[in-house]
Structures are given as structure tokens and as C-alpha cells.
Scaffold this motif. Structure first.
Motif, PDB file in Angstrom:
ATOM      1  N   LEU A   1       5.690   5.145   2.321  1.00 58.67           N
ATOM      2  CA  LEU A   1       5.127   6.763   2.331  1.00 58.67           C
ATOM      3  C   LEU A   1       5.816   7.481   1.621  1.00 58.67           C
ATOM      4  N   GLY A   2       5.213   8.354   0.778  1.00 54.80           N
ATOM      5  CA  GLY A   2       5.941   9.315   0.173  1.00 54.80           C
ATOM      6  C   GLY A   2       5.197  10.473  -0.292  1.00 54.80           C
ATOM      7  N   GLY A   3       5.699  11.463  -1.042  1.00 54.62           N
ATOM      8  CA  GLY A   3       5.293  12.767  -1.553  1.00 54.62           C
ATOM      9  C   GLY A   3       5.705  13.929  -0.833  1.00 54.62           C
ATOM     10  N   HIS A   4       5.765  15.117  -1.366  1.00 53.71           N
ATOM     11  CA  HIS A   4       6.374  16.258  -0.750  1.00 53.71           C
ATOM     12  C   HIS A   4       5.790  16.511   0.463  1.00 53.71           C
ATOM     13  N   GLY A   5       4.582  16.389   0.943  1.00 55.02           N
ATOM     14  CA  GLY A   5       4.058  16.579   2.243  1.00 55.02           C
ATOM     15  C   GLY A   5       4.811  15.925   3.665  1.00 55.02           C
ATOM     16  N   ILE A   6       5.802  15.059   3.436  1.00 55.90           N
ATOM     17  CA  ILE A   6       6.652  14.678   4.434  1.00 55.90           C
ATOM     18  C   ILE A   6       7.990  14.884   4.186  1.00 55.90           C
ATOM     19  N   GLN A   7       8.460  15.741   3.197  1.00 56.52           N
ATOM     20  CA  GLN A   7       9.837  16.043   2.970  1.00 56.52           C
ATOM     21  C   GLN A   7      10.394  16.521   4.359  1.00 56.52           C
ATOM     22  N   HIS A   8      11.605  15.842   4.375  1.00 60.50           N
ATOM     23  CA  HIS A   8      12.522  16.186   5.666  1.00 60.50           C
ATOM     24  C   HIS A   8      12.144  15.296   6.966  1.00 60.50           C
ATOM     25  N   VAL A   9      10.669  15.091   7.066  1.00 61.73           N
ATOM     26  CA  VAL A   9      10.452  14.171   8.243  1.00 61.73           C
ATOM     27  C   VAL A   9      10.025  12.837   7.989  1.00 61.73           C
ATOM     28  N   GLU A  10      10.401  12.399   6.702  1.00 64.02           N
ATOM     29  CA  GLU A  10      10.177  10.793   6.425  1.00 64.02           C
ATOM     30  C   GLU A  10      10.525  10.081   7.608  1.00 64.02           C
ATOM     31  N   SER A  11      11.419  10.091   8.207  1.00 67.84           N
ATOM     32  CA  SER A  11      11.958   9.219   9.212  1.00 67.84           C
ATOM     33  C   SER A  11      10.965   9.034  10.188  1.00 67.84           C
TER      34      SER A  11
ATOM     35  N   ALA B   1       0.848  -1.184   0.024  1.00 61.26           N
ATOM     36  CA  ALA B   1      -0.165  -0.164   0.114  1.00 61.26           C
ATOM     37  C   ALA B   1       0.754   1.444  -0.030  1.00 61.26           C
ATOM     38  N   TYR B   2       0.436   2.235  -0.633  1.00 60.75           N
ATOM     39  CA  TYR B   2       1.298   3.450  -0.781  1.00 60.75           C
ATOM     40  C   TYR B   2       0.456   4.805  -0.413  1.00 60.75           C
ATOM     41  N   PHE B   3       0.975   5.495   0.494  1.00 58.79           N
ATOM     42  CA  PHE B   3       0.476   6.625   1.093  1.00 58.79           C
ATOM     43  C   PHE B   3       1.208   8.005   0.312  1.00 58.79           C
ATOM     44  N   LEU B   4       0.363   8.643  -0.237  1.00 57.28           N
ATOM     45  CA  LEU B   4       0.800  10.061  -0.929  1.00 57.28           C
ATOM     46  C   LEU B   4       0.601  11.218  -0.300  1.00 57.28           C
ATOM     47  N   PHE B   5       1.590  11.774   0.363  1.00 53.46           N
ATOM     48  CA  PHE B   5       1.204  13.094   1.084  1.00 53.46           C
ATOM     49  C   PHE B   5       1.507  14.266   0.430  1.00 53.46           C
ATOM     50  N   GLY B   6       0.420  14.964   0.121  1.00 49.31           N
ATOM     51  CA  GLY B   6       0.576  16.219  -0.992  1.00 49.31           C
ATOM     52  C   GLY B   6      -0.181  17.260  -0.231  1.00 49.31           C
ATOM     53  N   THR B   7      -1.019  18.125  -1.208  1.00 50.49           N
ATOM     54  CA  THR B   7      -2.036  18.954  -0.809  1.00 50.49           C
ATOM     55  C   THR B   7      -2.982  18.290   0.145  1.00 50.49           C
ATOM     56  N   GLY B   8      -3.492  16.960  -0.297  1.00 51.13           N
ATOM     57  CA  GLY B   8      -4.195  15.923   0.408  1.00 51.13           C
ATOM     58  C   GLY B   8      -3.524  14.615   0.692  1.00 51.13           C
TER      59      GLY B   8
ATOM     60  N   ARG C   1       7.165  37.386  15.084  1.00 49.32           N
ATOM     61  CA  ARG C   1       7.474  38.191  13.717  1.00 49.32           C
ATOM     62  C   ARG C   1       6.350  38.397  12.801  1.00 49.32           C
ATOM     63  N   ASP C   2       6.108  36.963  12.282  1.00 48.28           N
ATOM     64  CA  ASP C   2       4.923  36.920  10.940  1.00 48.28           C
ATOM     65  C   ASP C   2       4.583  35.433  11.267  1.00 48.28           C
ATOM     66  N   PRO C   3       3.236  35.297  11.748  1.00 51.71           N
ATOM     67  CA  PRO C   3       2.744  33.950  11.605  1.00 51.71           C
ATOM     68  C   PRO C   3       2.651  33.388  10.471  1.00 51.71           C
ATOM     69  N   ALA C   4       2.697  33.962   9.240  1.00 47.28           N
ATOM     70  CA  ALA C   4       2.816  33.379   7.894  1.00 47.28           C
ATOM     71  C   ALA C   4       3.962  32.614   7.798  1.00 47.28           C
ATOM     72  N   SER C   5       4.981  33.094   8.298  1.00 48.73           N
ATOM     73  CA  SER C   5       6.397  32.579   8.090  1.00 48.73           C
ATOM     74  C   SER C   5       6.365  31.134   8.555  1.00 48.73           C
ATOM     75  N   VAL C   6       5.522  30.749   9.387  1.00 53.30           N
ATOM     76  CA  VAL C   6       5.477  29.391   9.992  1.00 53.30           C
ATOM     77  C   VAL C   6       4.791  28.431   9.131  1.00 53.30           C
ATOM     78  N   ASP C   7       5.194  28.330   8.043  1.00 57.26           N
ATOM     79  CA  ASP C   7       4.190  27.347   7.054  1.00 57.26           C
ATOM     80  C   ASP C   7       4.558  26.040   7.123  1.00 57.26           C
ATOM     81  N   HIS C   8       3.969  24.871   6.404  1.00 57.59           N
ATOM     82  CA  HIS C   8       4.196  23.571   6.409  1.00 57.59           C
ATOM     83  C   HIS C   8       5.612  23.442   6.217  1.00 57.59           C
ATOM     84  N   ALA C   9       6.351  23.872   5.276  1.00 59.14           N
ATOM     85  CA  ALA C   9       7.732  23.823   4.914  1.00 59.14           C
ATOM     86  C   ALA C   9       8.678  23.960   5.997  1.00 59.14           C
ATOM     87  N   SER C  10       8.530  25.240   6.767  1.00 58.83           N
ATOM     88  CA  SER C  10       9.406  25.289   7.786  1.00 58.83           C
ATOM     89  C   SER C  10       8.868  24.418   9.261  1.00 58.83           C
ATOM     90  N   ILE C  11       7.742  24.129   9.345  1.00 59.07           N
ATOM     91  CA  ILE C  11       7.411  23.137  10.486  1.00 59.07           C
ATOM     92  C   ILE C  11       8.227  21.750  10.149  1.00 59.07           C
TER      93      ILE C  11
END
Length: 414
Positions: free
Chosen positions: A347-357, A215-222, A297-307
Motif C-alpha cells: 500500500l502506497g502513495g500520498h493518499g495514505i500518508q500518516h495513516v499507513e499503519s 499487488a500494489y495499491f496506489l492511493f492518490g487523487t484516485g 471555524r472553517d469547514p474547508a480547513s478540515v481537508d484530507h491532509a488534516s483528517i
């Protein structure tokens, strides 16, 4: 689990696909080994291989000596340069296009923002322009392109080649995207759900290569899902199977656009993760999270990528939210393992980039302790080696898979 062929003449095309599949999976195999693995007679295998060599799809690559010290056997490999396929991933936020060789290896990958227009024709124009740019940059002649695989958000009407009211694309109601894109590019188009396409990509050249059931999970916009069962793509009755993101993990959770409550996608998509991190930062003492100063400083700067980056670095707030999100994913993964008895979850897709482990660790722990069959074997969990390119490589792999892999549906149709 071996994938057996048959020696009945009426299924010659299927047997050829079985042989080619073995060559592609093994990356170096002899005729004798193919016969042993498929159950086909040596004469049948030799005849098929001769045709594949004549067509240039397969090449002979020297000889290898058998363990018994007998006569060396000629090694067969896929001729990766003999053809190409184009993949296009249509995300509501971003278009990604790639051209791959027959091994599924990307030659060029290009991205551009998805046009904000509500008119599908404008989006198709942008898609066609991107395809032309990729083919030009890769210097691939059109006559070597087998086709274009489009990985798109569902639900999809496969028979008519339509996208049917995707929830994140307002005004896209029964859009005949397959024919529109084929007309715009001059290429034959294969259309499928993006997560299913990504699963096919994993089966062709990723973590699922040679795995019978996964089974494959794709993490993206959804969050989407794809299934490979007994080496075959499983699409279900309406050809839209694998909506893992719409499994309910909190019965009293927030309402989802699908009509369900507490869906995995509703709790684990990028917007939900950002909202939860913001909620915690707003009510926390300053100084214990590196994200606090950026949030002030700017709540918008804490986005999904920075998290995700912060979680990978061990930030307590970001890591806690990501790990809790992964627990929701793990609950669905356990259900899939119990329902379908897969061997592997990818598990794959850009939605888990950097936190795959972090996701892999949480899901693996759940599968090792919460599945019924864990006393027989533990389901393996892997991060996709295709990473953020999983869906676009999957799109191209749709073409390769439909052209070269053994399809039981084609066998039955014969």
C-alpha cells in the motif's frame, strides 16, 4: 521462486538481464551464487559478468569467504553511479519529478502544481521545465540519462503512446503524450499507468524487491493498482490491468464515473473521505472530536491532509472514517488474494500518508481471516517504503526495468 535463465545462444540478451537482475536484487553476490540461482553454467555467467564489468554497469567489491571456509569469492554489485533515469509523475493536481541512480535511489525530487490549463501542450511545457530543473540540480549529464519514465493516469494506449480520455482530465482525448514529452525534453520516454509504474518501483527498490508475486495499491487523487506476477509486470490484454479502484464493494453504492456502482475509488478517494467526515462533524455534539472546532471555524480547513493527521493522532471521527475506508480496501485486497494468489500486497502513495499503519492493520486482519488459502500461508501486507515518492520513483524505474530486467516478452520475440 527462482527465475531461471537458459543456455541457448539466441537468448544472450535475456540471460544478461537475468544475471544483472540477480546482482541488483542481492546487493552483493558471487558468480557461483548467480549460477546456482539461475541455472546458467558458470562459464556463461562469467562471460556475462565480464561484459557487464567492461560496460561499467557492475563492479567487483572485494571478496567474501564461503561458509565452508574455501576459497574467497569475489562479490559483485551494481555500479549505481554508472547511469541515471528520470521519473515524472503526472497527477491531475501535482507534477513530481525525480532523477534516480541505477539502484532506484532518488538524487533529487521536485514538485509543482499541475497547470490548470485544458491545453495538453501547456502541461507538457511545464513537465519539460521541471525535468530540466531536476537534471540541473542533480548535476547529471544528459549522456548518462537512460531515459524518462512517465507515470500517468489511465487508461493508456501503449502502442500509440496516448492518454485516452482520463476521467479526471477533461478534454484530454487520445493525447499523444509520449511523443510530445520526448520532443520537449529530447529524451526517450517510457509511458505507463501511474500505479503500474509504482509497482515496478517497488519491484526495483521497494517492498516488492525479490518478491515473485505481489499487488500494489496506489492511493492518490484516485486509487490504482499494479501487478507483478512471476517476476513480470502484468498489464493484461489492453495493457491496462490493475484497476483495483473500480472493483465494486457496495453493489447499491453511489454511481462511479466508470459506469459501475459502489466502486472502491468512489468510496475511498480523498473527496469521499472529506465529505464523510464533514457529514459526521455536522451532526455530532461538539467537544468529542478535535476536528469539531476547526470545522466550526472553517469547514474547508478540515481537508484530507488534516483528517489523516487527526486519524494518526487518534481523533475518533477521523479514525473511524479512515478505518471504514480501509475496510473497503481490505475487501478488494481479499478478492485479489483469492483470484491471483499473490504473496504480498503493498500500500502506497500520498493518499495514505500518516495513516499507513491503520490501512495495513485493517487489510492484514482481513487477509488473515478471509482468504481461502490462509491455512497454507497468510498474504503479507506492507506500507511502501517509497512513501509519497512511489509513483515518481516508479516512473524512473520503468526505464531501469525495461533496460535491465529480464522480459519474457523479449525472450519470446527472439
Amino acid at each position: 521462486m527462482r527465475q531461471a535463465g537458459t543456455n541457448l545462444p539466441k537468448v544472450g540478451r535475456y540471460n544478461q538481464a537475468v544475471v544483472l537482475d540477480q546482482i541488483q536484487l542481492a546487493d552483493g553476490i558471487s558468480r557461483v551464487e548467480i549460477a546456482q540461482r539461475t541455472g546458467l553454467t558458470p562459464q556463461t555467467v562469467s562471460g556475462i559478468v565480464r561484459r557487464l564489468l567492461d560496460e561499467g554497469i557492475v563492479r567487483e567489491d572485494g571478496a567474501s569467504r564461503v561458509a565452508s571456509g574455501g576459497k574467497p569469492r569475489t562479490t559483485l554489485r551494481l555500479n549505481a553511479e554508472s547511469g541515471s533515469a528520470v521519473g515524472l509523475h503526472f497527477d491531475p493536481i501535482e507534477l513530481t519529478c525525480s532523477v534516480v541512480d541505477l539502484r532506484g535511489r532518488p538524487l533529487v525530487v521536485k514538485r509543482r502544481p499541475t497547470p490548470p490549463s485544458i491545453d495538453p501542450s501547456h502541461v507538457v511545457t511545464a513537465m519539460a521545465e521541471l525535468v530540466s530543473e531536476v537534471l540541473d540540480e542533480a548535476d547529471v549529464p544528459r549522456d548518462k540519462v537512460l531515459g524518462l519514465g512517465l507515470a500517468a493516469p489511465g487508461p493508456i494506449d501503449q502502442e500509440l503512446g496516448m492518454i485516452v480520455t482520463p476521467p479526471q482530465l477533461a478534454h484530454w482525448t487520445r493525447v499523444p503524450l509520449k511523443s510530445m514529452l520526448s520532443d520537449a525534453t529530447g529524451l526517450p520516454v517510457t509511458l505507463d499507468n501511474d500505479a503500474t509504474a509504482a509497482a515496478v518501483g517497488e519491484r526495483w527498490s521497494g517492498a516488492g524487491k525479490g518478491v515473485a508475486n505481489f499487488a500494489y495499491f496506489l492511493f492518490g487523487t484516485g486509487i490504482g493498482g499494479g501487478l507483478i506476477l512471476n517476476h513480470q509486470v502484468y498489464r493484461g490484454g489492453s495493457l491496462n490491468a490493475g484497476e483495483f479502484g473500480h472493483s465494486s464493494v457496495l453493489p447499491d453504492g453511489p454511481e462511479c464515473y466508470c459506469g459501475n456502482r459502489g466502486c472502491l475509488e468512489r468510496l475511498a478517494n480523498p473527496s469521499a473521505i472529506v465529505a464523510e467526515v464533514h457529514r459526521r462533524l455536522a451532526g455530532r455534539p461538539r467537544g468529542d472530536s478535535g476536528l469539531s472546532h476547526a470545522f466550526d471555524r472553517d469547514p474547508a480547513s478540515v481537508d484530507h491532509a488534516s483528517i489523516r493527521l487527526a486519524a494518526a493522532a487518534g481523533d475518533p471521527v477521523a479514525a473511524a472514517v479512515i478505518d471504514e475506508t480501509a475496510e473497503h480496501v481490505a475487501s478488494v485486497a481479499v478478492s485479489i488474494a483469492n483470484f491471483i494468489d499473490v504473496d504480498l500486497i503493498v500500500l502506497g502513495g500520498h493518499g495514505i500518508q500518516h495513516v499507513e499503519s491503520r490501512y495495513v492493520d485493517v487489510v492484514a486482519s482481513a487477509l488473515a481471516t478471509r482468504t481461502m488459502s490462509r491455512g497454507i500461508r497468510v498474504v503479507e501486507v506492507k506500507a511502501s517504503p517509497l512513501g509519497t515518492d512511489a509513483a515518481v520513483v516508479g516512473g524512473a524505474s520503468l526505464v531501469l526495468h525495461s533496460t535491465y530486467s529480464p522480459q519474457l516478452s523479449a525472450l519470446l520475440a527472439d
